[in-house]
Scaffold this motif. Structure first.
Motif, PDB file in Angstrom:
ATOM      1  N   THR A   1       0.839  -1.209   0.000  1.00 44.29           N
ATOM      2  CA  THR A   1       0.000   0.000   0.000  1.00 44.29           C
ATOM      3  C   THR A   1       0.867   1.249   0.000  1.00 44.29           C
ATOM      4  O   THR A   1       0.462   2.292  -0.500  1.00 44.29           O
ATOM      5  CB  THR A   1      -0.920   0.035   1.233  1.00 44.29           C
ATOM      6  OG1 THR A   1      -0.112   0.012   2.429  1.00 44.29           O
ATOM      7  CG2 THR A   1      -1.883  -1.147   1.243  1.00 44.29           C
ATOM      8  N   HIS A   2       2.050   1.130   0.582  1.00 47.03           N
ATOM      9  CA  HIS A   2       3.033   2.213   0.580  1.00 47.03           C
ATOM     10  C   HIS A   2       4.361   1.601   1.006  1.00 47.03           C
ATOM     11  O   HIS A   2       4.408   0.435   1.421  1.00 47.03           O
ATOM     12  CB  HIS A   2       2.592   3.362   1.493  1.00 47.03           C
ATOM     13  CG  HIS A   2       2.500   3.016   2.952  1.00 47.03           C
ATOM     14  ND1 HIS A   2       1.669   2.035   3.439  1.00 47.03           N
ATOM     15  CD2 HIS A   2       3.133   3.532   4.038  1.00 47.03           C
ATOM     16  CE1 HIS A   2       1.796   1.964   4.751  1.00 47.03           C
ATOM     17  NE2 HIS A   2       2.685   2.860   5.147  1.00 47.03           N
ATOM     18  N   LEU A   3       5.439   2.390   0.909  1.00 43.79           N
ATOM     19  CA  LEU A   3       6.769   1.795   1.093  1.00 43.79           C
ATOM     20  C   LEU A   3       7.392   2.230   2.422  1.00 43.79           C
ATOM     21  O   LEU A   3       8.524   2.711   2.460  1.00 43.79           O
ATOM     22  CB  LEU A   3       7.658   2.130  -0.109  1.00 43.79           C
ATOM     23  CG  LEU A   3       7.104   1.627  -1.458  1.00 43.79           C
ATOM     24  CD1 LEU A   3       8.077   1.928  -2.592  1.00 43.79           C
ATOM     25  CD2 LEU A   3       6.786   0.124  -1.421  1.00 43.79           C
TER      26      LEU A   3
ATOM     27  N   VAL B   1       8.581   1.038   6.421  1.00 44.20           N
ATOM     28  CA  VAL B   1       9.349  -0.068   6.969  1.00 44.20           C
ATOM     29  C   VAL B   1       8.502  -1.278   7.382  1.00 44.20           C
ATOM     30  O   VAL B   1       8.927  -2.425   7.196  1.00 44.20           O
ATOM     31  CB  VAL B   1      10.211   0.445   8.150  1.00 44.20           C
ATOM     32  CG1 VAL B   1       9.337   1.109   9.229  1.00 44.20           C
ATOM     33  CG2 VAL B   1      11.072  -0.621   8.761  1.00 44.20           C
ATOM     34  N   ASP B   2       7.296  -1.042   7.911  1.00 35.42           N
ATOM     35  CA  ASP B   2       6.476  -2.135   8.431  1.00 35.42           C
ATOM     36  C   ASP B   2       5.492  -2.674   7.385  1.00 35.42           C
ATOM     37  O   ASP B   2       4.550  -3.396   7.722  1.00 35.42           O
ATOM     38  CB  ASP B   2       5.722  -1.692   9.693  1.00 35.42           C
ATOM     39  CG  ASP B   2       4.936  -0.407   9.486  1.00 35.42           C
ATOM     40  OD1 ASP B   2       5.463   0.516   8.819  1.00 35.42           O
ATOM     41  OD2 ASP B   2       3.800  -0.321   9.975  1.00 35.42           O
ATOM     42  N   HIS B   3       5.730  -2.332   6.108  1.00 36.49           N
ATOM     43  CA  HIS B   3       4.837  -2.793   5.032  1.00 36.49           C
ATOM     44  C   HIS B   3       5.588  -3.477   3.897  1.00 36.49           C
ATOM     45  O   HIS B   3       4.965  -3.929   2.938  1.00 36.49           O
ATOM     46  CB  HIS B   3       4.012  -1.611   4.493  1.00 36.49           C
ATOM     47  CG  HIS B   3       3.105  -1.061   5.542  1.00 36.49           C
ATOM     48  ND1 HIS B   3       1.762  -1.380   5.629  1.00 36.49           N
ATOM     49  CD2 HIS B   3       3.363  -0.258   6.607  1.00 36.49           C
ATOM     50  CE1 HIS B   3       1.244  -0.780   6.683  1.00 36.49           C
ATOM     51  NE2 HIS B   3       2.187  -0.094   7.307  1.00 36.49           N
ATOM     52  N   VAL B   4       6.910  -3.552   4.015  1.00 39.11           N
ATOM     53  CA  VAL B   4       7.721  -4.123   2.923  1.00 39.11           C
ATOM     54  C   VAL B   4       8.679  -5.225   3.385  1.00 39.11           C
ATOM     55  O   VAL B   4       9.336  -5.866   2.553  1.00 39.11           O
ATOM     56  CB  VAL B   4       8.552  -3.022   2.207  1.00 39.11           C
ATOM     57  CG1 VAL B   4       7.641  -1.953   1.596  1.00 39.11           C
ATOM     58  CG2 VAL B   4       9.563  -2.374   3.156  1.00 39.11           C
TER      59      VAL B   4
ATOM     60  N   GLY C   1      -4.613  -0.165   4.425  1.00 37.32           N
ATOM     61  CA  GLY C   1      -3.215   0.226   4.616  1.00 37.32           C
ATOM     62  C   GLY C   1      -3.150   1.276   5.710  1.00 37.32           C
ATOM     63  O   GLY C   1      -3.960   1.256   6.659  1.00 37.32           O
ATOM     64  N   ASP C   2      -2.234   2.228   5.564  1.00 36.69           N
ATOM     65  CA  ASP C   2      -2.026   3.233   6.624  1.00 36.69           C
ATOM     66  C   ASP C   2      -2.715   4.552   6.330  1.00 36.69           C
ATOM     67  O   ASP C   2      -2.253   5.598   6.782  1.00 36.69           O
ATOM     68  CB  ASP C   2      -0.523   3.484   6.826  1.00 36.69           C
ATOM     69  CG  ASP C   2       0.135   2.410   7.669  1.00 36.69           C
ATOM     70  OD1 ASP C   2      -0.526   1.385   7.943  1.00 36.69           O
ATOM     71  OD2 ASP C   2       1.302   2.587   8.059  1.00 36.69           O
ATOM     72  N   MET C   3      -3.824   4.514   5.569  1.00 38.37           N
ATOM     73  CA  MET C   3      -4.573   5.767   5.445  1.00 38.37           C
ATOM     74  C   MET C   3      -5.261   6.086   6.773  1.00 38.37           C
ATOM     75  O   MET C   3      -5.763   7.190   6.970  1.00 38.37           O
ATOM     76  CB  MET C   3      -5.556   5.745   4.261  1.00 38.37           C
ATOM     77  CG  MET C   3      -6.572   4.656   4.238  1.00 38.37           C
ATOM     78  SD  MET C   3      -8.020   5.046   5.212  1.00 38.37           S
ATOM     79  CE  MET C   3      -8.722   6.364   4.230  1.00 38.37           C
ATOM     80  N   ILE C   4      -5.229   5.118   7.708  1.00 36.98           N
ATOM     81  CA  ILE C   4      -5.693   5.347   9.081  1.00 36.98           C
ATOM     82  C   ILE C   4      -4.873   4.450  10.009  1.00 36.98           C
ATOM     83  O   ILE C   4      -4.533   3.320   9.634  1.00 36.98           O
ATOM     84  CB  ILE C   4      -7.213   5.090   9.209  1.00 36.98           C
ATOM     85  CG1 ILE C   4      -7.717   5.468  10.593  1.00 36.98           C
ATOM     86  CG2 ILE C   4      -7.575   3.644   8.850  1.00 36.98           C
ATOM     87  CD1 ILE C   4      -9.230   5.613  10.680  1.00 36.98           C
ATOM     88  N   HIS C   5      -4.543   4.957  11.209  1.00 35.74           N
ATOM     89  CA  HIS C   5      -3.749   4.179  12.174  1.00 35.74           C
ATOM     90  C   HIS C   5      -4.516   3.831  13.436  1.00 35.74           C
ATOM     91  O   HIS C   5      -4.138   2.909  14.166  1.00 35.74           O
ATOM     92  CB  HIS C   5      -2.490   4.945  12.593  1.00 35.74           C
ATOM     93  CG  HIS C   5      -1.465   5.060  11.520  1.00 35.74           C
ATOM     94  ND1 HIS C   5      -1.544   5.989  10.513  1.00 35.74           N
ATOM     95  CD2 HIS C   5      -0.338   4.354  11.281  1.00 35.74           C
ATOM     96  CE1 HIS C   5      -0.512   5.849   9.712  1.00 35.74           C
ATOM     97  NE2 HIS C   5       0.236   4.868  10.142  1.00 35.74           N
ATOM     98  N   SER C   6      -5.546   4.633  13.733  1.00 38.20           N
ATOM     99  CA  SER C   6      -6.274   4.454  14.990  1.00 38.20           C
ATOM    100  C   SER C   6      -7.702   4.950  14.776  1.00 38.20           C
ATOM    101  O   SER C   6      -7.919   5.892  13.995  1.00 38.20           O
ATOM    102  CB  SER C   6      -5.607   5.285  16.097  1.00 38.20           C
ATOM    103  OG  SER C   6      -6.495   5.488  17.178  1.00 38.20           O
TER     104      SER C   6
ATOM    105  N   ALA D   1      -4.750  -1.822   8.716  1.00 35.74           N
ATOM    106  CA  ALA D   1      -3.429  -2.419   8.921  1.00 35.74           C
ATOM    107  C   ALA D   1      -3.104  -2.516  10.409  1.00 35.74           C
ATOM    108  O   ALA D   1      -2.603  -3.538  10.871  1.00 35.74           O
ATOM    109  CB  ALA D   1      -2.362  -1.591   8.203  1.00 35.74           C
ATOM    110  N   HIS D   2      -3.389  -1.449  11.158  1.00 36.83           N
ATOM    111  CA  HIS D   2      -2.776  -1.340  12.482  1.00 36.83           C
ATOM    112  C   HIS D   2      -3.714  -1.354  13.679  1.00 36.83           C
ATOM    113  O   HIS D   2      -3.237  -1.374  14.813  1.00 36.83           O
ATOM    114  CB  HIS D   2      -1.916  -0.068  12.543  1.00 36.83           C
ATOM    115  CG  HIS D   2      -0.683  -0.143  11.701  1.00 36.83           C
ATOM    116  ND1 HIS D   2       0.193  -1.202  11.747  1.00 36.83           N
ATOM    117  CD2 HIS D   2      -0.161   0.709  10.782  1.00 36.83           C
ATOM    118  CE1 HIS D   2       1.188  -0.996  10.894  1.00 36.83           C
ATOM    119  NE2 HIS D   2       0.994   0.155  10.294  1.00 36.83           N
ATOM    120  N   PHE D   3      -5.037  -1.325  13.471  1.00 34.54           N
ATOM    121  CA  PHE D   3      -5.908  -1.403  14.649  1.00 34.54           C
ATOM    122  C   PHE D   3      -5.662  -2.756  15.328  1.00 34.54           C
ATOM    123  O   PHE D   3      -5.432  -3.761  14.660  1.00 34.54           O
ATOM    124  CB  PHE D   3      -7.393  -1.335  14.268  1.00 34.54           C
ATOM    125  CG  PHE D   3      -7.877  -0.009  13.731  1.00 34.54           C
ATOM    126  CD1 PHE D   3      -7.020   1.005  13.348  1.00 34.54           C
ATOM    127  CD2 PHE D   3      -9.240   0.218  13.603  1.00 34.54           C
ATOM    128  CE1 PHE D   3      -7.489   2.216  12.841  1.00 34.54           C
ATOM    129  CE2 PHE D   3      -9.732   1.425  13.106  1.00 34.54           C
ATOM    130  CZ  PHE D   3      -8.861   2.419  12.722  1.00 34.54           C
TER     131      PHE D   3
HETATM  132 ZN   LIG Z   1       2.376   1.096   9.017  1.00 31.27          ZN
END
Ligand SMILES: [Zn+2]
Length: 293
Positions: free
Chosen positions: A120-122, A124-127, A225-230, A271-273
């Motif tokens: 989804t993007h480059l 560290v925690d996605h590649v 992906g990381d368009m949202i983190h929480s 991704a991160h919830f």
């Molecule tokens: Zn991430």
């Protein structure tokens, strides 16, 4: 036991978890979040498991999604990976754990059955699991897969790495070896991969971030992906995250996508919830409420 498999129409979605736990101080993670607004939201955030009861830190899951469509087997994002030097991130530095590989094996899918790896993007925690160490060299972990990168995202990070490799060591060991092995598929961030698999541009967290929509209207899912983190960023879509490329643009992306998804049956897979990480969006005042499945 948290849910790790979802059926959406003719698509099966598995979560493949690498890590889960309290990671960051919310006031540092969201630089414009005030202590006052955090207090107002501490109750539901703690009840929902989004804030750690003891430390008050944000609880995050680090995971991939494995999606089986009638035509393809697709891995979305690839976590942190093993044996990779990450000097600025002690909890990810030289990771050596079999959790990701065990959880992937538990889905019944082997590394050579994966047709596409979509990043989804480059970050560290996605590649990380894009590559693995073999005789001192980084080789593609998924030998038969095409790795789908957004064109401007790949250019941006390739140039960043070229200027100063220490600024993006994950590009050196987890992205450039894919390009060297000619396994990359460079696309526009609104690319239609196949019938029922479509990228949605959600820029802002990074320059050319994308989310992925699976299925058909009425039976579909969006991997964010990381368009949202929480879920705090659902309630307050303009709330920016520490390393956003453009927080105003990320806020626009959240409003635009959640306006379409809210109060529908679309499964939203973040991704991160923390687990179960997936649920539905509803309207909440001027923002949105995440309701886990
Ligand atoms: Zn991430």
């Amino acid at each position: 036991m948290a849910i790790t498999t979802f059926k959406v129409g003719d698509v099966t979605i598995h979560r493949v978890v690498e890590q889960e736990g309290p990671f960051f101080d919310p006031l540092e993670f969201f630089p414009t979040l005030t202590a006052e607004v955090l207090e107002e939201n501490r109750g539901w955030m703690t009840e929902g498991g989004y804030l750690d009861r003891q430390s008050g830190q944000l609880v995050l899951c680090i995971q991939s999604y494995l999606v089986q469509t009638p035509h393809h087997t697709i891995l979305i994002d690839s976590c942190v990976g093993n044996h990779k030097p990450r000097p600025t991130r002690p909890f990810w530095n030289m990771l050596s754990t079999d959790r990701f590989e065990k959880n992937l094996a538990a889905t019944g899918v082997s590394v050579d059955q994966i047709d596409y790896v979509m990043c989804t993007h480059l970050h560290v925690d996605h590649v990380g699991w894009n590559t693995r160490l073999e005789n001192g060299r980084w080789v593609p972990t998924f030998p038969k897969a095409k790795y789908v990168f957004a064109d401007r995202e790949l250019v941006y990070w390739t140039e960043t790495e070229k200027r100063d490799a220490s600024a993006a060591p994950w590009i050196t060991d987890s992205v450039l070896p894919i390009v060297a092995a000619r396994r990359e598929e460079v696309v526009k961030s609104d690319h239609q991969l196949s019938d029922g698999v479509k990228l949605i541009p959600t820029p802002g967290h990074t320059i050319d971030h994308y989310s992925v929509q699976f299925g058909k209207p009425g039976a579909d899912a969006v991997i964010t992906g990381d368009m949202i983190h929480s879920p705090l960023q659902a309630r307050y879509p303009e709330l920016g995250m520490r390393v956003d490329y453009s927080s105003p643009q990320a806020g626009e992306s959240r409003r635009k996508l959640f306006n379409c998804l809210c109060d529908t049956s679309t499964l939203v897979c973040t991704a991160h919830f923390p687990s179960p990480s997936s649920g539905h969006m509803q309207r909440w005042d001027d923002g949105f409420r995440f309701v886990p499945v």
